[in-house]
Design an enzyme around this catalytic site. Structure first.
Site, PDB file in Angstrom:
ATOM      1  N   GLU A  90       0.817  -1.206   0.000  1.00 61.08           N
ATOM      2  CA  GLU A  90       0.000   0.000   0.000  1.00 61.08           C
ATOM      3  C   GLU A  90       0.858   1.265   0.000  1.00 61.08           C
ATOM      4  O   GLU A  90       1.977   1.279   0.511  1.00 61.08           O
ATOM      5  CB  GLU A  90      -0.910   0.001   1.230  1.00 61.08           C
ATOM      6  CG  GLU A  90      -2.014  -1.030   1.089  1.00 61.08           C
ATOM      7  CD  GLU A  90      -2.791  -1.244   2.373  1.00 61.08           C
ATOM      8  OE1 GLU A  90      -4.017  -1.167   2.336  1.00 61.08           O
ATOM      9  OE2 GLU A  90      -2.155  -1.476   3.409  1.00 61.08           O
ATOM     10  N   CYS A 110       6.418  -6.682   7.282  1.00 60.42           N
ATOM     11  CA  CYS A 110       7.507  -6.095   8.065  1.00 60.42           C
ATOM     12  C   CYS A 110       7.963  -7.107   9.107  1.00 60.42           C
ATOM     13  O   CYS A 110       7.155  -7.870   9.630  1.00 60.42           O
ATOM     14  CB  CYS A 110       7.006  -4.830   8.770  1.00 60.42           C
ATOM     15  SG  CYS A 110       8.298  -3.918   9.642  1.00 60.42           S
ATOM     16  N   CYS A 114       5.969  -4.732  15.608  1.00 57.39           N
ATOM     17  CA  CYS A 114       5.613  -3.787  16.672  1.00 57.39           C
ATOM     18  C   CYS A 114       4.167  -4.044  17.105  1.00 57.39           C
ATOM     19  O   CYS A 114       3.294  -4.301  16.277  1.00 57.39           O
ATOM     20  CB  CYS A 114       5.780  -2.351  16.181  1.00 57.39           C
ATOM     21  SG  CYS A 114       7.495  -1.990  15.723  1.00 57.39           S
ATOM     22  N   CYS A 117       1.149  -1.932  15.545  1.00 55.57           N
ATOM     23  CA  CYS A 117       1.127  -1.663  14.093  1.00 55.57           C
ATOM     24  C   CYS A 117       0.448  -2.805  13.335  1.00 55.57           C
ATOM     25  O   CYS A 117       0.770  -3.975  13.519  1.00 55.57           O
ATOM     26  CB  CYS A 117       2.559  -1.481  13.595  1.00 55.57           C
ATOM     27  SG  CYS A 117       2.652  -1.138  11.837  1.00 55.57           S
ATOM     28  N   CYS A 337      -1.397   6.227   9.787  1.00 58.55           N
ATOM     29  CA  CYS A 337      -0.194   5.540  10.269  1.00 58.55           C
ATOM     30  C   CYS A 337      -0.565   4.245  10.965  1.00 58.55           C
ATOM     31  O   CYS A 337      -1.421   4.234  11.850  1.00 58.55           O
ATOM     32  CB  CYS A 337       0.532   6.358  11.321  1.00 58.55           C
ATOM     33  SG  CYS A 337       1.255   7.834  10.726  1.00 58.55           S
TER      34      CYS A 337
HETATM   35  N1  SAH Z   1       9.205   0.859  10.190  1.00 63.74           N
HETATM   36  C1  SAH Z   1       9.264   2.281  10.178  1.00 63.74           C
HETATM   37  C2  SAH Z   1       8.276   2.937   9.224  1.00 63.74           C
HETATM   38  C3  SAH Z   1       6.845   2.466   9.237  1.00 63.74           C
HETATM   39  S1  SAH Z   1       5.790   3.037  10.491  1.00 63.74           S
HETATM   40  C4  SAH Z   1       9.128   2.823  11.592  1.00 63.74           C
HETATM   41  O1  SAH Z   1       8.922   2.042  12.500  1.00 63.74           O
HETATM   42  O2  SAH Z   1       9.294   4.028  11.788  1.00 63.74           O
HETATM   43  C5  SAH Z   1       5.559   4.727  10.252  1.00 63.74           C
HETATM   44  C6  SAH Z   1       5.056   5.433  11.494  1.00 63.74           C
HETATM   45  O3  SAH Z   1       3.722   5.022  11.835  1.00 63.74           O
HETATM   46  C7  SAH Z   1       5.923   5.103  12.688  1.00 63.74           C
HETATM   47  O4  SAH Z   1       6.207   6.202  13.494  1.00 63.74           O
HETATM   48  C8  SAH Z   1       5.034   4.119  13.407  1.00 63.74           C
HETATM   49  O5  SAH Z   1       5.442   3.992  14.701  1.00 63.74           O
HETATM   50  C9  SAH Z   1       3.669   4.731  13.192  1.00 63.74           C
HETATM   51  N2  SAH Z   1       2.563   3.807  13.518  1.00 63.74           N
HETATM   52  C10 SAH Z   1       2.535   2.483  13.368  1.00 63.74           C
HETATM   53  N3  SAH Z   1       1.363   1.969  13.818  1.00 63.74           N
HETATM   54  C11 SAH Z   1       0.635   3.001  14.275  1.00 63.74           C
HETATM   55  C12 SAH Z   1      -0.671   3.117  14.841  1.00 63.74           C
HETATM   56  N4  SAH Z   1      -1.466   2.051  15.018  1.00 63.74           N
HETATM   57  N5  SAH Z   1      -1.119   4.337  15.182  1.00 63.74           N
HETATM   58  C13 SAH Z   1      -0.337   5.423  14.970  1.00 63.74           C
HETATM   59  N6  SAH Z   1       0.884   5.375  14.426  1.00 63.74           N
HETATM   60  C14 SAH Z   1       1.388   4.185  14.082  1.00 63.74           C
END
Ligand code: SAH
Length: 347
Positions: A90, A110, A114, A117, A337
């Site tokens: 996406e 990925c 996390c 996420c 995000c």
């Molecule tokens: N792997 C990289 C880039 C992808 S995530 C990283 O970890 O930075 C991009 C951003 O979205 C990151 O700051 C991540 O922490 C945030 N993000 C991921 N899941 C989220 C969620 N459920 N709500 C808000 N932000 C989120």
């Protein structure tokens, strides 16, 4: 199978033309055609017949196919791309005043896993190639040219889509080189941001290999135990080491590192968390981006209320660290995000 033209950076093209005795202007002409004019058809402009024949014979000019497009009421656009091996990724166009930022994916799924996420629940399928990264940009641009003519202005690139960009360093680096090239899209380094969960091997290569491109660290908690829970690679690459590595990166006077902080209700949204975060980042060229948690199907966390978010920011303000609360865009189409999940895009 032919190699993709969009895997080549400008110096690869220069080398190719030299090695194959083609007119040396072919590199400039091709970059101009595909990345500046962003033409869909084969390049015919000022390109010698021999060069055209060579590239047609040896290179593939196809791009990832747009599978579906979701347009949010706030004009955010989420694309689902189908890749040659049928994997899907996406990409999101985020509007601001009839211009756009593009949020690119760097991997299918990925490996970081996390806990907050949606992408992490997919696991890592594979790295994207440079052409698949650059292709997301070109296809989104073309979509704008067709569906929102006059608005095909993508001024910022953020690697905040699916994947950990520093875990796919070489392909991401080459994609940056293509975006930066003055012969093509000519996007300034300060307009590109790579976001990382803190993958130290990639961070170490950072300043040497892609100077000037902005860095964002997903910090999310200054407390070791909490960060371990949110970002499992923190156990291997602890925050302290990540910050020490980032501190080694030479920054220009105007440059700063963005620290992203997801605010999760009753987990990391208390005044003590804000104070610890402020103390940790004091004295650094830092900019904090507060991201209220975005829910997704099956997520275990919640977003704090607006008062709590504003109080958190007020505490950071006392540390004189510039802090922005990121407004959520595109959440009605799961484009915000952390809501990207190409397996469950229809939810
Ligand atoms: N792997 C990289 C880039 C992808 S995530 C990283 O970890 O930075 C991009 C951003 O979205 C990151 O700051 C991540 O922490 C945030 N993000 C991921 N899941 C989220 C969620 N459920 N709500 C808000 N932000 C989120």
């Amino acid at each position: 199978m032919k190699a993709s033209f969009y895997d080549l950076n400008y110096s690869d093209l220069e080398q190719l033309t030299a090695q194959n005795n083609l007119n040396h202007s072919a590199a400039t002409v091709l970059f101009n055609w595909h990345y500046k004019k962003k033409q869909q058809a084969q390049c015919v402009d000022n390109l010698a017949k021999s060069s055209l024949a060579f590239f047609q014979e040896h290179y593939d000019f196809s791009l990832p196919e747009i599978d579906t497009v979701h347009e949010s009421t706030d004009r955010t656009v989420k694309f689902l791309f189908k890749l040659k091996d049928h994997h899907k990724v996406e990409t999101v166009l985020i509007p601001f005043h009839n211009k756009y930022s593009i949020c690119l994916s760097s991997q299918v799924g990925c490996a970081m896993n996390c806990s907050f996420c949606f992408t992490g629940t997919q696991g890592l399928k594979r790295n994207l190639t440079t052409s698949e990264i650059v292709g997301q940009f070109l296809q989104a641009w073309r979509w704008l040219a067709t569906h929102r003519p006059g608005e095909e202005r993508i001024l910022n690139i953020v690697f905040m889509g699916q994947g950990e960009p520093l875990h796919n360093f070489d392909a991401v680096k080459k994609a940056c080189e293509i975006f930066l090239s003055q012969h093509g899209t000519s996007i300034a380094a300060q307009k590109i941001t790579i976001s990382t969960a803190g993958y130290i091997p990639g961070l170490k290569r950072w300043s040497q290999e892609i100077p000037g491109v902005n860095l964002a660290l997903s910090l999310h908690s200054p407390v070791e135990a909490k960060r371990n829970e949110l970002i499992p690679i923190n156990k291997k690459y602890p925050l302290e080491e990540v910050l020490a590595t980032i501190d080694q990166i030479p920054l220009s006077k105007k440059q700063f590192i963005t620290y992203e902080y997801i605010l999760i209700k009753d987990f990391n949204d208390k005044p003590e968390d804000a104070k610890k975060l402020g103390a940790l980042l004091t004295g650094k060229s830092a900019y904090i981006n507060l991201i209220p948690f975005n829910a997704f199907p099956g997520s275990q966390y919640q977003r704090p209320d607006l008062d709590t978010i504003e109080q958190f920011k007020a505490i950071l303000d006392t540390f004189k660290i510039p802090t922005l609360i990121r407004t959520t865009k595109g959440d009605d189409v799961l484009a915000a995000c952390g809501q990207l999940n190409s397996k469950k895009h229809n939810l």
